[in-house]
Design an enzyme around this catalytic site. Structure first.
Site, PDB file in Angstrom:
ATOM      1  N   PHE A 161      95.083  22.518  48.336  1.00 27.25           N
ATOM      2  CA  PHE A 161      94.381  22.392  47.048  1.00 27.25           C
ATOM      3  C   PHE A 161      92.872  22.346  47.204  1.00 27.25           C
ATOM      4  CE2 PHE A 161      94.358  17.902  48.259  1.00 27.25           C
ATOM      5  CZ  PHE A 161      93.078  17.536  47.839  1.00 27.25           C
ATOM      6  N   LYS A 185     100.764  32.111  48.559  1.00 29.58           N
ATOM      7  CA  LYS A 185     101.334  30.982  47.807  1.00 29.58           C
ATOM      8  C   LYS A 185     100.241  29.911  47.752  1.00 29.58           C
ATOM      9  CE  LYS A 185     102.956  27.354  47.816  1.00 29.58           C
ATOM     10  NZ  LYS A 185     102.318  26.224  47.088  1.00 29.58           N
ATOM     11  N   GLU A 188      99.945  24.471  44.227  1.00 22.87           N
ATOM     12  CA  GLU A 188     100.364  24.396  42.820  1.00 22.87           C
ATOM     13  C   GLU A 188      99.404  23.547  41.979  1.00 22.87           C
ATOM     14  OE1 GLU A 188     101.694  23.249  45.551  1.00 22.87           O
ATOM     15  OE2 GLU A 188     103.281  21.773  45.231  1.00 22.87           O
ATOM     16  N   SER A 238      98.278  19.795  55.188  1.00 27.41           N
ATOM     17  CA  SER A 238      98.383  18.539  55.931  1.00 27.41           C
ATOM     18  C   SER A 238      99.169  18.743  57.230  1.00 27.41           C
ATOM     19  CB  SER A 238      99.065  17.488  55.051  1.00 27.41           C
ATOM     20  OG  SER A 238     100.326  17.973  54.645  1.00 27.41           O
ATOM     21  N   CYS A 293      88.425  19.372  54.853  1.00 28.59           N
ATOM     22  CA  CYS A 293      89.006  19.149  56.178  1.00 28.59           C
ATOM     23  C   CYS A 293      87.920  18.960  57.216  1.00 28.59           C
ATOM     24  CB  CYS A 293      89.891  20.311  56.564  1.00 28.59           C
ATOM     25  SG  CYS A 293      88.965  21.834  56.615  1.00 28.59           S
ATOM     26  N   GLU A 393      93.988   9.977  57.815  1.00 21.68           N
ATOM     27  CA  GLU A 393      93.140  10.879  57.037  1.00 21.68           C
ATOM     28  C   GLU A 393      93.218  10.413  55.582  1.00 21.68           C
ATOM     29  OE1 GLU A 393      94.508  14.925  56.226  1.00 21.68           O
ATOM     30  OE2 GLU A 393      92.444  15.626  56.458  1.00 21.68           O
TER      31      GLU A 393
HETATM   32  P1  NAD Z   1      99.737  19.953  51.647  1.00 21.15           P
HETATM   33  O1  NAD Z   1     100.200  20.016  53.048  1.00 21.15           O
HETATM   34  O2  NAD Z   1     100.314  18.933  50.749  1.00 21.15           O
HETATM   35  O3  NAD Z   1      99.986  21.367  50.911  1.00 21.15           O
HETATM   36  C1  NAD Z   1      99.533  22.574  51.461  1.00 21.15           C
HETATM   37  C2  NAD Z   1     100.433  23.704  50.982  1.00 21.15           C
HETATM   38  O4  NAD Z   1     101.740  23.510  51.490  1.00 21.15           O
HETATM   39  C3  NAD Z   1     100.559  23.801  49.472  1.00 21.15           C
HETATM   40  O5  NAD Z   1     100.548  25.161  49.124  1.00 21.15           O
HETATM   41  C4  NAD Z   1     101.893  23.147  49.192  1.00 21.15           C
HETATM   42  O6  NAD Z   1     102.535  23.688  48.055  1.00 21.15           O
HETATM   43  C5  NAD Z   1     102.690  23.462  50.429  1.00 21.15           C
HETATM   44  N1  NAD Z   1     103.667  22.421  50.786  1.00 21.15           N
HETATM   45  C6  NAD Z   1     103.572  21.093  50.554  1.00 21.15           C
HETATM   46  N2  NAD Z   1     104.634  20.442  51.047  1.00 21.15           N
HETATM   47  C7  NAD Z   1     105.426  21.382  51.609  1.00 21.15           C
HETATM   48  C8  NAD Z   1     106.671  21.337  52.300  1.00 21.15           C
HETATM   49  N3  NAD Z   1     107.324  20.190  52.511  1.00 21.15           N
HETATM   50  N4  NAD Z   1     107.203  22.487  52.746  1.00 21.15           N
HETATM   51  C9  NAD Z   1     106.551  23.647  52.549  1.00 21.15           C
HETATM   52  N5  NAD Z   1     105.376  23.753  51.904  1.00 21.15           N
HETATM   53  C10 NAD Z   1     104.817  22.634  51.447  1.00 21.15           C
HETATM   54  O7  NAD Z   1      98.136  19.840  51.698  1.00 21.15           O
HETATM   55  P2  NAD Z   1      97.123  19.617  50.491  1.00 21.15           P
HETATM   56  O8  NAD Z   1      97.248  18.222  50.015  1.00 21.15           O
HETATM   57  O9  NAD Z   1      97.209  20.721  49.519  1.00 21.15           O
HETATM   58  O10 NAD Z   1      95.731  19.809  51.274  1.00 21.15           O
HETATM   59  C11 NAD Z   1      95.066  18.756  51.932  1.00 21.15           C
HETATM   60  C12 NAD Z   1      95.334  18.794  53.409  1.00 21.15           C
HETATM   61  O11 NAD Z   1      94.933  20.066  53.936  1.00 21.15           O
HETATM   62  C13 NAD Z   1      94.517  17.783  54.194  1.00 21.15           C
HETATM   63  O12 NAD Z   1      95.329  17.210  55.175  1.00 21.15           O
HETATM   64  C14 NAD Z   1      93.401  18.613  54.819  1.00 21.15           C
HETATM   65  O13 NAD Z   1      92.838  18.097  56.006  1.00 21.15           O
HETATM   66  C15 NAD Z   1      94.123  19.875  55.094  1.00 21.15           C
HETATM   67  N6  NAD Z   1      93.209  20.986  55.263  1.00 21.15           N
HETATM   68  C16 NAD Z   1      93.001  21.436  56.531  1.00 21.15           C
HETATM   69  C17 NAD Z   1      92.104  22.461  56.754  1.00 21.15           C
HETATM   70  C18 NAD Z   1      91.869  22.966  58.134  1.00 21.15           C
HETATM   71  O14 NAD Z   1      91.176  23.949  58.273  1.00 21.15           O
HETATM   72  N7  NAD Z   1      92.419  22.372  59.161  1.00 21.15           N
HETATM   73  C19 NAD Z   1      91.428  23.035  55.675  1.00 21.15           C
HETATM   74  C20 NAD Z   1      91.676  22.555  54.384  1.00 21.15           C
HETATM   75  C21 NAD Z   1      92.578  21.522  54.193  1.00 21.15           C
END
Ligand code: NAD
Length: 509
Positions: A161, A185, A188, A238, A293, A393
């Site tokens: 997000f 994808k 959401e 994450s 991040c 985090e």
């Molecule tokens: P998230 O892991 O909750 O969601 C990321 C994506 O995965 C979304 O599209 C979501 O719909 C999908 N998703 C969620 N749960 C899932 C599951 N169980 N199975 C399959 N798909 C699933 O992350 P978020 O809250 O949207 O983003 C924040 C996180 O992203 C933080 O931990 C941040 O550090 C990380 N991030 C990392 C970087 C990097 O470059 N390392 C960059 C941006 C964000």
């Protein structure tokens, strides 16, 4: 089954859609997620959450477009990229507004996100050069060898997000330039940016089916992961989900790059310019309300400077304005009510664990027209390595100061963290900086640069639990990930040549 009926209004709320095969496609799963304006707390739209069948249909469309797109000349593919770049340049402000309305970050920050994504588009315009193979004449007598790189097929991108435009743009310009087709994808929570980008691609002349947006949650992601027609998965989010996608995707024989969470340390040495360090710590900790991040969430004060540094950071943090990102505020809201609750609970936990709460972000009033998901800038001092505000985090505007005696202690602290995305050192001592960049086990390092996000022609990625896979995002790693190599060995013997039969292993002459 794909439904092409126009998206409907639902209880006065805007119903969003998927974008598949160059058109809006209505969700048919019956499942929806709310999209919220985080500055007011109001629901602005419903996003359809795709079923496995809808995901399969999107993959089929992307698969059908692949043969056409891989056979489209590189000259034509590149021209479309240039056109996309021009359109995005002209309308970057519109995209920034969409980001602010769904994510909450302030408009200038959203514009910066678009600009950093645009850099990857510009890098991808160099695809004709970057996709060149190599050739060797007469490697063995009369034998020539060449290497070429070819696209993979359907590439899935699953994004978080916190960067609704930039993170998808780390991947799809390169994937498309290299001749692949894409199913994106998006998160959401922030789906509109991706849908807007899809329409821009169409205007730029990208053939239908090359870039598709499938809205949804884990159901859609699992369908992408298990489909044999999806050749690669680029994930950012994450750490637990990144690990799951990496393991599940690899088990299916796919290429996977899965970027995870972070806990980024900024180290300040006693010789550093403390005003510069304080300015940069505030920018890096509270920019985008800490939902980056590459945000700095742990400040490591070395030696006897901690009191002076904490005082300077506190003075700056206290005057930051928090409120609606469309107004002239420094910091916007968090993305959701759940995020606000989580961050507030961490502040409570830090206090209970005995850290010194220097600036408390838990306030009642913010510059907004509704009960947005705000938490103000928060600063803790005397944080120790076993407190949850240090180990976890938080992904919010909470900066924890850890005091250590030496640079060695700082490096050891950083290297003991499971996360290894980015880190920064503030100093005027070149020798210390050189040692730091050599010894620290982190993917992206800033020397007097607090958020060291690499340029598009370098690659972005952390180590350890911050990245699963061996390929970082964009730069040459990007072109490597979205293509696979072939080596061709050729000879053209004289027609009359007669060779004896030999079963030994071929050697060179
Ligand atoms: P998230 O892991 O909750 O969601 C990321 C994506 O995965 C979304 O599209 C979501 O719909 C999908 N998703 C969620 N749960 C899932 C599951 N169980 N199975 C399959 N798909 C699933 O992350 P978020 O809250 O949207 O983003 C924040 C996180 O992203 C933080 O931990 C941040 O550090 C990380 N991030 C990392 C970087 C990097 O470059 N390392 C960059 C941006 C964000």
């Amino acid at each position: 089954m794909l439904s092409t009926e126009p998206p409907a209004q639902h209880h006065g709320t805007n119903d969003l859609h998927h974008w598949i095969g160059g058109r809006k496609v209505r969700g048919t799963s019956g499942r929806y997620g709310d999209v919220t304006d985080p500055a007011t707390g109001r629901v602005s739209a419903r996003v359809p959450l795709a079923s496995a069948e809808e995901a399969a249909a999107a993959i089929t469309v992307a698969g059908a477009a692949f043969t056409m797109w891989r056979n489209t000349s590189l000259a034509r593919r590149t021209r479309i990229l240039f056109r996309f770049r021009e359109l995005l340049d002209a309308r970057a402000g519109d995209l920034a507004e969409i980001i602010t309305a769904e994510h909450g970050k302030v408009l200038s920050d959203a514009a910066g996100e678009v600009a950093r994504g645009q850099e990857v588009v510009e890098f991808s315009c160099g695809a004709p050069h970057l996709l060149k193979g190599s050739a060797t004449m007469n490697a063995s007598t009369g034998v020539d060898v060449s290497s070429i790189r070819q696209p993979l097929g359907v590439c899935a991108i699953v994004s978080p997000f916190n960067f609704p435009a930039m993170v998808p743009m780390w991947f799809f310009p390169i994937a498309i330039a290299a001749g692949n087709t894409v199913v994106l994808k998006p998160s959401e929570k922030v789906p509109t940016a991706a849908l807007w980008i899809a329409e821009l691609w169409q205007e730029a002349g990208l053939p239908d089916g090359v870039f598709n947006v499938l809205n949804g949650d884990a159901t859609a992601v699992d369908a992408l992961l298990t489909s044999p027609d999806v050749r690669s998965v680029s994930f950012v989010g994450s750490t637990p989900v990144a690990r799951h996608l990496y393991e599940a995707g690899a088990a299916q024989g796919k290429r996977v790059q899965a970027l995870g969470g972070a806990k980024n340390h900024m180290v300040v040495l006693p010789d550093a310019d403390l005003d510069l360090a304080a300015d940069q710590a505030v920018n890096a900790a509270f920019g985008s309300a800490g939902e980056r991040c590459m945000a700095v969430s742990a400040l490591v004060a070395v030696g006897d400077i901690a009191d002076a540094l904490v005082g300077r950071i506190a003075d700056r943090a206290k005057v930051l304005e928090t409120g609606d990102g469309r107004r002239s505020n420094d910091m916007g809201p968090l993305v959701s009510k759940a995020a606000q609750k989580r961050v507030t609970a961490y502040i409570d936990a830090g206090e209970a664990a005995g850290a010194t709460l220097v600036v408390d972000g838990r306030r009642a009033n913010y510059d907004a027209d509704g009960p947005g998901f705000f938490v103000g800038p928060t600063l803790f001092d005397d944080v120790t390595r076993n407190m949850s505000i240090y180990t976890d985090e938080i992904f919010g505007p909470v900066l924890s100061v850890v005091r250590v005696a030496t640079l060695d202690d700082a490096i050891a602290l950083i290297n003991s963290s499971p996360y290894s995305n980015g880190t920064a050192l503030f100093t005027n001592d070149g020798r210390a900086a050189r040692r730091f960049q050599d010894e620290v086990e982190v993917g992206m390092i800033g020397i007097n640069v607090p958020v060291p996000v690499p340029m598009a022609y370098y690659s972005f990625g952390g180590w350890k639990s911050s990245l699963f896979g061996d390929t970082h995002a964009h730069g040459m790693d990007g072109f490597h990930f979205f293509t696979r190599g072939k080596v061709v060995t050729t000879r053209w013997p004289e027609p009359a040549t007669r060779e004896s039969i030999s079963l030994h292993f071929p050697t060179n002459s």
